[in-house]
Design an enzyme around this catalytic site. Sequence first.
Site, mmCIF file in Angstrom:
data_model
loop_
_atom_site.group_PDB
_atom_site.id
_atom_site.type_symbol
_atom_site.label_atom_id
_atom_site.label_comp_id
_atom_site.label_asym_id
_atom_site.label_seq_id
_atom_site.Cartn_x
_atom_site.Cartn_y
_atom_site.Cartn_z
ATOM 1 N N LYS A 1 -7.920 -9.330 -8.662
ATOM 2 C CA LYS A 1 -9.171 -9.425 -7.886
ATOM 3 C C LYS A 1 -10.105 -8.363 -8.023
ATOM 4 C CE LYS A 1 -9.150 -7.917 -3.364
ATOM 5 N NZ LYS A 1 -10.339 -7.483 -3.315
ATOM 6 N N LYS A 5 -13.432 -2.974 -4.574
ATOM 7 C CA LYS A 5 -14.363 -1.714 -4.553
ATOM 8 C C LYS A 5 -13.426 -0.541 -4.782
ATOM 9 C CE LYS A 5 -15.274 -2.248 0.325
ATOM 10 N NZ LYS A 5 -13.894 -1.775 0.818
ATOM 11 N N LYS A 59 0.888 -1.084 -0.075
ATOM 12 C CA LYS A 59 -0.043 0.156 -0.130
ATOM 13 C C LYS A 59 0.781 1.245 -0.126
ATOM 14 C CE LYS A 59 -4.547 -1.561 1.646
ATOM 15 N NZ LYS A 59 -5.595 -1.312 2.159
#
Length: 329
Positions: free
Chosen positions: A198, A201, A117
């Site tokens: 994957k 959202k 991240k």
Amino acid sequence: MTSRSTKARTISGIQPTGDITLGNYVGAISEWKKLQDTTAALFFLADLHALTVERPPGEVYQTAVNHASWLLACGIDPEKATLFVQSDVREHSELAWHMQCVASFGELSRMTQFKDKSESNKFISAGLFTYPALQAADILLYDTNVVPVGDDQKQHLEFTRDVAIRFNSRFGETLVVPEHHIPEVGARVMDLQHPTKKMSKSADSPQGTIFLHDPIKTIEKKIKRAVTDTESDVRFDRENKPGVSNLLTLLSVATGEDIDALANKYTQYGPLKADVAAAWIEIIEPIQKRYAETSTAEVQTTLEKGATKARAIASDVMDRVRSAVNGSR
Ligand code: ATP
Ligand code: MG
């Protein structure tokens, strides 16, 4: 310790970022529906975790309420499970501090999620770095026995166990160490346009992502335009045929039928796609109807009640932690 039922206690959360996808439904929400029947389950909207990256004022809470509304529409039942917003139970932040103080800089530096991240963010907050300590607090605050996490979260669960054991050895037996047992998690849904990634959202792939709020016609279109391959052979092979395998997974989850049995039924992609679309529309349509019928005020009331229930457990655990750290006053 508070008296409790003999059911194992489980906890699981979802970050209030973006809009709920079919991936979240398959991998998390439908599993949560099973957990609420078999365990003493707590589900929370992880708004504090969502703040590790910069967000506009008000957006995180609003998204949390919206996600809660979808969870309820999907069948999460507040009579069976405790549904709440993380920041409504202040003890999460308090215990997170204690966890940061027993965690080492070195072990936090080894967390692969932070490495991933921090590469994609320009501003790397200290919270993003200590995130696993908050996650450990989320789990330990409720004397949780079992944590239903996917592969990607294994390292954080191991960290949670390590910091709980270390806290107990410094201050005496205080925290329940969650079992090192990872229950089977739901299938992984891949992006319809990039089937090796994957469905997520927060990914910027509107055509590859099915949102629960998508109009029925849009859902149909997205599935019919899903990327497959140049062959015409229907079989499950994640490596060589990721698109077709994703469609078969989706159909299997929707119908409960075995993947290989389904693969044998089809010789062309068109009819497979049509059946995937029909099966999911049948599931999503009533969810959308229930969502439309639920008011924000009702959802907020449910969340307030959930927070009261969660707080009752959390405050007991926090009292234990405070007395362990401070001694009797
Ligand atoms: P974000 O992009 O913000 O990380 P996300 O879609 O990955 O969003 P999370 O909030 O990280 O969602 O995860 C919520 C739950 O949904 C987790 O239990 C996670 O394992 C599950 N989940 C997310 N995406 C998928 C997917 N594509 N297939 C199956 N499960 C998924
Ligand atoms: Mg995610």
